[in-house]
Design a protein around this motif. Structure first.
Motif, PDB file in Angstrom:
ATOM      1  N   ASP A 110       0.814  -1.219   0.000  1.00  0.00           N
ATOM      2  CA  ASP A 110       0.000   0.000   0.000  1.00  0.00           C
ATOM      3  C   ASP A 110       0.847   1.270   0.000  1.00  0.00           C
ATOM      4  O   ASP A 110       0.498   2.253  -0.662  1.00  0.00           O
ATOM      5  CB  ASP A 110      -0.929   0.018   1.217  1.00  0.00           C
ATOM      6  N   SER A 111       1.941   1.262   0.751  1.00  0.00           N
ATOM      7  CA  SER A 111       2.721   2.490   0.955  1.00  0.00           C
ATOM      8  C   SER A 111       3.844   2.690  -0.055  1.00  0.00           C
ATOM      9  O   SER A 111       4.256   3.836  -0.294  1.00  0.00           O
ATOM     10  CB  SER A 111       3.316   2.500   2.373  1.00  0.00           C
ATOM     11  N   TYR A 112       4.349   1.599  -0.636  1.00  0.00           N
ATOM     12  CA  TYR A 112       5.503   1.719  -1.522  1.00  0.00           C
ATOM     13  C   TYR A 112       5.287   1.130  -2.921  1.00  0.00           C
ATOM     14  O   TYR A 112       5.560   1.800  -3.923  1.00  0.00           O
ATOM     15  CB  TYR A 112       6.728   1.045  -0.879  1.00  0.00           C
ATOM     16  N   LEU A 113       4.818  -0.110  -2.993  1.00  0.00           N
ATOM     17  CA  LEU A 113       4.763  -0.798  -4.282  1.00  0.00           C
ATOM     18  C   LEU A 113       3.703  -0.215  -5.206  1.00  0.00           C
ATOM     19  O   LEU A 113       3.987   0.074  -6.378  1.00  0.00           O
ATOM     20  CB  LEU A 113       4.518  -2.299  -4.065  1.00  0.00           C
ATOM     21  N   MET A 114       2.473  -0.051  -4.725  1.00  0.00           N
ATOM     22  CA  MET A 114       1.420   0.501  -5.592  1.00  0.00           C
ATOM     23  C   MET A 114       1.684   1.949  -6.001  1.00  0.00           C
ATOM     24  O   MET A 114       1.467   2.303  -7.161  1.00  0.00           O
ATOM     25  CB  MET A 114       0.047   0.347  -4.933  1.00  0.00           C
ATOM     26  N   PRO A 115       2.155   2.811  -5.076  1.00  0.00           N
ATOM     27  CA  PRO A 115       2.438   4.189  -5.501  1.00  0.00           C
ATOM     28  C   PRO A 115       3.480   4.278  -6.615  1.00  0.00           C
ATOM     29  O   PRO A 115       3.396   5.176  -7.453  1.00  0.00           O
ATOM     30  CB  PRO A 115       2.943   4.853  -4.212  1.00  0.00           C
ATOM     31  N   PHE A 116       4.453   3.362  -6.625  1.00  0.00           N
ATOM     32  CA  PHE A 116       5.503   3.440  -7.656  1.00  0.00           C
ATOM     33  C   PHE A 116       5.163   2.622  -8.897  1.00  0.00           C
ATOM     34  O   PHE A 116       5.215   3.124 -10.025  1.00  0.00           O
ATOM     35  CB  PHE A 116       6.844   2.963  -7.086  1.00  0.00           C
ATOM     36  N   PHE A 117       4.817   1.352  -8.735  1.00  0.00           N
ATOM     37  CA  PHE A 117       4.601   0.458  -9.874  1.00  0.00           C
ATOM     38  C   PHE A 117       3.163   0.498 -10.415  1.00  0.00           C
ATOM     39  O   PHE A 117       2.881  -0.093 -11.460  1.00  0.00           O
ATOM     40  CB  PHE A 117       4.914  -1.002  -9.476  1.00  0.00           C
ATOM     41  N   GLY A 118       2.252   1.180  -9.711  1.00  0.00           N
ATOM     42  CA  GLY A 118       0.826   1.089  -9.984  1.00  0.00           C
ATOM     43  C   GLY A 118       0.404   1.162 -11.430  1.00  0.00           C
ATOM     44  O   GLY A 118      -0.408   0.349 -11.888  1.00  0.00           O
ATOM     45  N   ASN A 119       0.916   2.120 -12.205  1.00  0.00           N
ATOM     46  CA  ASN A 119       0.464   2.320 -13.580  1.00  0.00           C
ATOM     47  C   ASN A 119       1.246   1.513 -14.609  1.00  0.00           C
ATOM     48  O   ASN A 119       0.964   1.597 -15.806  1.00  0.00           O
ATOM     49  CB  ASN A 119       0.530   3.806 -13.937  1.00  0.00           C
ATOM     50  N   HIS A 120       2.220   0.737 -14.175  1.00  0.00           N
ATOM     51  CA  HIS A 120       2.969  -0.146 -15.075  1.00  0.00           C
ATOM     52  C   HIS A 120       2.234  -1.473 -15.193  1.00  0.00           C
ATOM     53  O   HIS A 120       1.572  -1.920 -14.250  1.00  0.00           O
ATOM     54  CB  HIS A 120       4.384  -0.398 -14.538  1.00  0.00           C
ATOM     55  N   HIS A 121       2.344  -2.117 -16.339  1.00  0.00           N
ATOM     56  CA  HIS A 121       1.762  -3.447 -16.485  1.00  0.00           C
ATOM     57  C   HIS A 121       2.614  -4.443 -15.701  1.00  0.00           C
ATOM     58  O   HIS A 121       3.850  -4.374 -15.718  1.00  0.00           O
ATOM     59  CB  HIS A 121       1.688  -3.845 -17.964  1.00  0.00           C
ATOM     60  N   VAL A 122       1.950  -5.355 -15.024  1.00  0.00           N
ATOM     61  CA  VAL A 122       2.657  -6.262 -14.122  1.00  0.00           C
ATOM     62  C   VAL A 122       3.625  -7.174 -14.877  1.00  0.00           C
ATOM     63  O   VAL A 122       4.626  -7.637 -14.308  1.00  0.00           O
ATOM     64  CB  VAL A 122       1.639  -7.101 -13.311  1.00  0.00           C
ATOM     65  N   ASP A 123       3.357  -7.437 -16.158  1.00  0.00           N
ATOM     66  CA  ASP A 123       4.253  -8.286 -16.955  1.00  0.00           C
ATOM     67  C   ASP A 123       5.372  -7.492 -17.604  1.00  0.00           C
ATOM     68  O   ASP A 123       6.102  -8.017 -18.438  1.00  0.00           O
ATOM     69  CB  ASP A 123       3.457  -9.044 -18.022  1.00  0.00           C
TER      70      ASP A 123
END
Length: 460
Positions: A110-123
């Motif tokens: 919630d605090s680190y991963l989604m704010p940074f990677f959120g708009n990138h495709h997971v693959d």
């Protein structure tokens, strides 16, 4: 066998079909690829059947090629996948079925991963993007996180990738390697009782020197906050942030009245602890800081179960950041590092002080682990080398004069006065009240005498 609805058009049995919902004019493509048992769904974006058939066939062939190349068939944004994982972890923690580390994982997501990677495709999370994340995180917090914290972040990231692979949003070959650039966690500097009393004496002077009333209020509260942690062993910040008056109660036992505290949140959720009886003057001082309670005794306030935070300044506001205030206090007082070990001190050094005092007192490791909300393994790792010889020497009334490493540890921690007197002295230094409970609280004294008299069968 269930009949296929009239709005369904089968293009490839068990592999590809078109379906139009009753509430939409657009055709939806349902397809399965290879060994995948789950139907994948995507809109054709057209209401024309022939056009929808062509889109479906093209999509099906492209997906088969992607699978043969070991790539994901369906692409999803990282935020969409991570949110599902975070919610699952939270549900397991709440139900008590998940590992204790799950709370650390969902906080990292919630605090680190989604704010940074959120708009990138997971693959499409590349090693280069992982490196960018490390730089971003360091800028966000202002320093390089320790290796143990980075391990938690990496584990949380792999939880997201595990779910993405399971759902077909990425392939195992697309999983990037994580890295850890943090240093191993260093043991924190220690405090002796004498140093903590010296610190409290400095805070009284330092607080009076504050130019603005806000500064004076903050420093005054800081002194009480320091002693509270040192006398309870709670985790600063995580376990004190939401602590309120309603979470404290006095419980009468046959021989004494104890202070029972329910911590509403913390590193591993809520927990309970029993505070030392000598803590009551500190609670009395916190009551005095809050003007709305001036007409209540401490006993009345505790019984009222007030839904207001325990650590508030005289103006009724909560401190923004006690961590920075504590750091300033240590630097100004010259106590930022221990004289014995030379290691930097932090608020967690106060929790370490509490554990050390309890070991000196002979508290069982299992009881201490439960009291501090940690594992027996962690207590043994940090304090097992102290307990056997320290307790033996203390009972014998001797301080070793040999040059062994164990003797150095004993000399570092041992104090001339009994542990209970150390607590009374520390609380007194921060509150100005040095009397034991039975001397300073007549009501509690009478209650205790009445209980003893009943036990002895005497008339009160």
């Amino acid at each position: 066998m269930r009949a296929i609805a009239d709005s369904t058009v089968v293009l490839r049995p068990h592999e590809l079909r078109l379906k139009r919902r009753s509430n939409s004019s657009l055709w939806q493509i349902h397809y399965k690829i290879g060994s995948k048992k789950k139907w994948l769904r995507i809109t054709s974006k057209t209401s024309d059947l022939d056009a929808a058939k062509q889109v479906a066939e093209d999509l099906f062939h492209e997906s088969r090629v992607l699978e043969k190349r070991g790539l994901s068939v369906v692409s999803k944004k990282f935020k969409a996948v991570a949110q599902v994982v975070s919610n699952n972890l939270k549900a397991q923690v709440k139900a008590g079925t998940g590992k204790k580390s799950y709370a650390d994982y969902y906080r990292a997501i919630d605090s680190y991963l989604m704010p940074f990677f959120g708009n990138h495709h997971v693959d499409n999370i590349t090693p280069a993007l992982i490196s960018d994340f490390h730089r971003w995180r360091t800028e966000k917090v202002g320093y390089e996180l320790k290796a143990s914290t980075q391990n938690n972040h990496n584990a949380a990231l792999n939880c997201v990738f595990d779910y993405a692979v399971e759902q077909g949003y990425m392939s195992e070959s697309q999983r990037p390697s994580t890295k850890n650039t943090g240093e191993a966690t260093e043991a924190r500097g220690i405090f002796s009782t004498e140093e903590l009393i010296e610190l409290q004496q400095f805070i009284r002077k330092w607080g009076a020197e504050g130019r603005a009333s806000k500064s004076r209020y903050l420093r005054e509260l800081l002194g009480l906050y320091i002693t509270f942690i040192a006398c309870t062993g709670v985790r600063p910040g995580t376990e004190t942030k939401e602590l309120k008056w309603k979470h404290i109660e006095f419980i009468q036992k046959p021989s004494m009245r104890v202070i029972h505290i329910t911590l509403p949140q913390g590193k591993r959720g809520g927990r309970e602890l029993v505070a030392r009886n000598e803590l009551w003057p500190l609670l009395e001082k916190l009551r005095e800081l809050q003007p709305e309670y001036k007409d209540l005794t401490l006993e009345e306030l505790i019984a009222k179960k007030e839904d207001k935070h325990l650590f508030r300044m005289r103006d009724g506001t909560r401190p923004y950041n006690l961590v920075n205030a504590f750091g300033d206090c240590l630097r100004e007082s010259g106590l930022s590092k221990g004289d014995k070990d030379g290691k930097p001190r932090s608020l967690y050094s106060l929790r370490h002080y509490y554990a050390t005092q309890r070991v000196l007192e002979g508290l069982d490791f299992g009881q201490l682990a439960k009291q501090m909300g940690t594992s027996i393994l962690m207590i043994e790792r940090h304090y097992s080398h102290l307990k056997p010889l320290m307790i033996a020497e203390q009972l014998a009334g001797k301080i070793p004069d040999d040059k062994t490493a164990q003797a150095d540890e004993i000399l570092r921690y041992m104090n001339a006065s009994p542990v209970r007197n150390d607590v009374i002295s520390l609380v007194g230094a921060s509150t100005g009240i040095y009397l034991p409970l039975v001397e300073a609280n007549p009501k509690a004294t009478k209650e205790l005498k009445d209980e003893l008299n009943k036990a002895l069968g005497k008339a009160t």
